[in-house]
Structures are given as C-alpha cells and as structure tokens.
Design an enzyme around this catalytic site. Structure first.
Site, mmCIF file in Angstrom:
data_model
loop_
_atom_site.group_PDB
_atom_site.id
_atom_site.type_symbol
_atom_site.label_atom_id
_atom_site.label_comp_id
_atom_site.label_asym_id
_atom_site.label_seq_id
_atom_site.Cartn_x
_atom_site.Cartn_y
_atom_site.Cartn_z
ATOM 1 N N LYS A 115 0.835 -1.214 0.000
ATOM 2 C CA LYS A 115 0.000 0.000 0.000
ATOM 3 C C LYS A 115 0.860 1.251 0.000
ATOM 4 C CE LYS A 115 -4.451 -1.606 0.878
ATOM 5 N NZ LYS A 115 -5.763 -1.539 1.403
ATOM 6 N N LYS A 197 -3.562 -11.024 -7.103
ATOM 7 C CA LYS A 197 -4.868 -11.229 -6.467
ATOM 8 C C LYS A 197 -5.929 -10.299 -7.082
ATOM 9 C CE LYS A 197 -5.866 -8.543 -2.490
ATOM 10 N NZ LYS A 197 -6.424 -8.277 -1.222
ATOM 11 N N LYS A 200 -10.126 -4.861 -5.394
ATOM 12 C CA LYS A 200 -11.076 -3.812 -5.757
ATOM 13 C C LYS A 200 -10.363 -2.568 -6.266
ATOM 14 C CE LYS A 200 -12.736 -3.992 -1.012
ATOM 15 N NZ LYS A 200 -12.419 -3.302 0.190
HETATM 16 P P1 ATP Z 1 -7.728 -3.830 -1.771
HETATM 17 O O1 ATP Z 1 -7.478 -4.768 -2.884
HETATM 18 O O2 ATP Z 1 -8.247 -2.511 -2.188
HETATM 19 O O3 ATP Z 1 -6.594 -3.762 -0.806
HETATM 20 P P2 ATP Z 1 -9.342 -5.925 -0.852
HETATM 21 O O4 ATP Z 1 -10.077 -6.314 -2.079
HETATM 22 O O5 ATP Z 1 -8.200 -6.771 -0.399
HETATM 23 O O6 ATP Z 1 -8.900 -4.428 -0.949
HETATM 24 P P3 ATP Z 1 -10.408 -5.891 1.823
HETATM 25 O O7 ATP Z 1 -11.451 -5.031 2.404
HETATM 26 O O8 ATP Z 1 -9.025 -5.609 2.255
HETATM 27 O O9 ATP Z 1 -10.443 -5.864 0.273
HETATM 28 O O10 ATP Z 1 -10.759 -7.416 2.097
HETATM 29 C C1 ATP Z 1 -11.946 -7.881 2.633
HETATM 30 C C2 ATP Z 1 -11.888 -9.384 2.760
HETATM 31 O O11 ATP Z 1 -11.864 -9.991 1.462
HETATM 32 C C3 ATP Z 1 -10.649 -9.906 3.482
HETATM 33 O O12 ATP Z 1 -11.015 -10.982 4.320
HETATM 34 C C4 ATP Z 1 -9.769 -10.391 2.387
HETATM 35 O O13 ATP Z 1 -8.905 -11.419 2.813
HETATM 36 C C5 ATP Z 1 -10.783 -10.891 1.374
HETATM 37 N N1 ATP Z 1 -10.255 -10.832 0.006
HETATM 38 C C6 ATP Z 1 -9.894 -9.720 -0.668
HETATM 39 N N2 ATP Z 1 -9.482 -10.015 -1.911
HETATM 40 C C7 ATP Z 1 -9.596 -11.363 -2.031
HETATM 41 C C8 ATP Z 1 -9.319 -12.294 -3.095
HETATM 42 N N3 ATP Z 1 -8.865 -11.890 -4.262
HETATM 43 N N4 ATP Z 1 -9.557 -13.603 -2.871
HETATM 44 C C9 ATP Z 1 -10.040 -14.032 -1.681
HETATM 45 N N5 ATP Z 1 -10.303 -13.212 -0.647
HETATM 46 C C10 ATP Z 1 -10.091 -11.896 -0.805
#
Ligand code: ATP
Ligand code: LTN
Length: 334
Positions: A115, A197, A200
């Site tokens: 980040k 991964k 969002k």
């Molecule tokens: P960003 O990508 O903007 O950092 P994020 O998509 O990781 O955000 P978070 O709010 O940090 O979103 O995650 C919310 C939940 O979703 C967490 O438990 C995280 O582990 C899960 N998660 C996020 N992305 C994935 C993914 N690609 N596959 C499985 N689980 C995910």
C-alpha cells in the site's frame, strides 16, 4: 464465549466496489459460519481512512457495504453488523496495543509495503499501525475465530503474537484467535493477470468481477479472462488462469477441483469459461436483488445500525475496562 457460543469477528473496508474475491474469500464463509458462532461483522471505516477518501463517498460506500452484509445472507438479528466508528473501544484498545507492538513487526507487513508503494504521496502513520487496529478489532470481542482471505493471514499471526505477549505479562486477558480460511476461494486471482490477487483497487476493469456487475458484464469478463494455450482444463500451478477459473467454479458450486476437472473433461475453454460465468451470475443475482430491495428500506437499515452499535459497544466496553485495569489506569468513580 457469549451465551455458550464461541465468538467470531471479521470486517471489510468500505473502499472501492466489492469484488468476487471479497465475496468468495470472505463474505460467503461468513454466512456459512454465522449459525455456529456468536458473530460480529464490522464495516471497518477507521481502516478506510489510512488512504485518502472523499467523505460523502465513504459514508455512502459504508452504508452500501453494511446493507450488502445483510443482502448476502447475514441476519442482523443474529449477527452483530455495525460500523467500527460507532464503537470507540476499537480506537482506545488500538492505542494500548500500539504500546505492545514492535516497529520491527510492523515493518515486516507485506500489505503495508504494497500500500505504501501504491500511495507513495501519503505514507501516514495510520497505514503503518493499521495491523494493530485490526488486532484491536479482533481482541476487543475476545474472538475465537476470524474468517479472512489468505492475504490477511500475516495480520492474524501478528494479532496472535500481540495477544500472547499481553497475556504473558498480565495473565489471561485475551482469547488468542484462530484464522478461518475457506476451502475454496481463499485467494481469487485477477482475470487479466492470474498471478495477481483480484483486488477492488485494480485499474483494469476486466481484471475483477464486481459484486454489482450485471450478468452480461460478468459473462463478457469471463470470456476475456486470460488463460493459456495448453488446451487442458487441469488444476495445476503451471496453468494459473485455468486454476483460478476452477477455483471460482468450485467455490460457487461447492465442488472439489477433482469433481470440476472430471466434469469438464474433453470440453473447450470457451464452454468452460461460459459455465464459470453462469455459475457466478447465479450466485450473485440473488444478492444483488436483495441488496436493491434492502437499499430502499431506510428505516430497517437505520434500526440495524443503531441496535447493533449498542450491542457491539457493550461487549467492547467489557474487554476495554478489563485491559485498562490490567495496564494500571485508575478505576472510574461512579
Ligand atoms: P484492496 O485490494 O483494495 O486492498 P481488498 O479487495 O483486499 O482491498 P479488503 O477489504 O481488504 O479488500 O478485504 C476484505 C476481505 O476480502 C478480506 O477478508 C480479504 O482477505 C478478502 N479478500 C480480498 N481479496 C480477495 C481475493 N482476491 N480472494 C479471496 N479473498 C479476498
Ligand atoms: N484488514 C482487513 C480488514 C479488517 C479485518 C479486521 C478483517 C480490519 N479489521 C478484523 C478481519 C478481522 C482487510 O484489509 N481486508
């Protein structure tokens, strides 16, 4: 333990639009676990301001996320669904735990490194100490289990270390939590770069399926998903694109990779991608419909927000008072 049940805590940030990764990696498991545990599901808005946010937009996204928790199947009568910023104990415990966490530990956190590379103009102290706030979230409710995607395991490990350190000084204060990682969907990868991964914050709109994408968009994104030229629907690391699609298919249909591979034996990538897309549509459509319905029911959502903040506040205060006493703060005089 609350009323004889083990406690579960998890949360999501109200930043960006939720993806299929968030749903399959986290939200879907939350619903599965919600009968077995006493659950606290927070919209972690304190975490969101570690990167700059537009205030009106953050407020809107936070409400949408809270509504989505319910739309995905979490019953707000049984599960405590609330905004983190409504329970001041999170910030208070976080300060205390900051004093029991080492700079060296925080320096090792990969999410901080990622980040801060992404937001080089705003590497603030909150971004650095964010894992301590996450530890406070979990320990405040004496959670036994924390369902998250794989990317959060490092933060969970730190939470356990902090809890054990605190307990070794002051006796049994905190429950040491265990992570819960779902069998399928723990790490959904980008459709455009299956080594990354699904996130969002990805700038390429074809890389992620958004929870609110309409069926045509979902199918189109799957048709464009990056695969390979092996012409084999096999579950192996050498074919990360196909492996990811199989993971998505399995998570949507509650199947094992072996079952899915057997099902698609002899089929082409085109048919396979379409089947994956259709499975995703059938999983997301009911959530989207329920979200649309609930969004119109302002009074209901407001009542959930109010009641659950009170409930979360009650349990948070219980832990906080105990911790304050242990570290030597004076007792309140009433
Ligand atoms: P960003 O990508 O903007 O950092 P994020 O998509 O990781 O955000 P978070 O709010 O940090 O979103 O995650 C919310 C939940 O979703 C967490 O438990 C995280 O582990 C899960 N998660 C996020 N992305 C994935 C993914 N690609 N596959 C499985 N689980 C995910
Ligand atoms: N850090 C997590 C969100 C989060 C969380 C938590 C998850 C904040 N506090 C407590 C589980 C338990 C993230 O960015 N995905």
């Amino acid at each position: 333990m609350i009323d004889g049940k083990k406690v579960l805590f998890s949360g999501m940030q109200a930043t960006g639009n939720l993806t299929l990764g968030n749903y399959l990696g986290a939200l879907k498991n939350w619903v599965t676990l919600s009968d077995e545990y006493e659950c606290f599901y927070s919209v972690v808005d304190l975490h969101s301001i570690t990167v700059r946010q537009d205030p009106a937009e953050l407020r809107k996204r936070a409400r949408n996320l809270l509504t989505l928790y319910i739309a995905a199947g979490l019953d707000p009568k049984k599960n405590c669904i609330y905004y983190q910023s409504h329970v001041s104990g999170h910030a208070e415990l976080s300060w205390i735990l900051n004093c029991y966490t080492y700079m060296g530990e925080l320096n090792r956190m990969t999410q901080f490194k990622d980040k801060s590379a992404k937001h080089a103009d705003n590497i603030n102290a909150g971004l650095f100490t964010y894992p301590v706030l996450m530890a406070a979230d979990i320990l405040l409710f004496q959670a036994d289990v924390v369902p998250v995607g794989k990317d959060q395991l490092q933060h969970l490990e730190l939470t356990r270390d902090i809890a054990q350190r605190f307990n070794s000084i002051y006796g049994d204060v905190f429950t040491v939590p265990e992570p819960y990682i779902g069998k399928a969907g723990a790490k959904i990868m980008s459709l455009q770069d299956p080594l990354k991964k699904m996130s969002k914050s990805d700038e390429n709109p074809n890389a992620s399926i958004l929870l609110m994408d309409d069926p045509d968009t979902i199918i189109r994104k799957f048709k464009r998903a990056v695969t390979d030229s092996e012409a084999c629907i096999c579950y192996r690391d050498e074919q990360p694109g196909i492996k990811n699609l199989l993971d998505i298919y399995c998570a949507c249909n509650n199947k094992t990779p072996e079952e899915a591979v057997r099902e698609f034996e002899g089929k082409g990538y085109g048919d396979f991608k379409l089947a994956v897309g259709e499975s995703v549509v059938s999983v997301l459509k009911p959530v989207q419909d329920e979200f649309a319905r609930l969004s119109k029911d302002k009074a209901f959502i407001d009542s959930v927000i109010k009641e659950n903040a009170d409930k979360a506040g009650y349990y948070a205060t219980k832990t906080l008072r105990k911790v304050q006493k242990k570290v030597g703060f004076p007792e309140r005089i009433r």
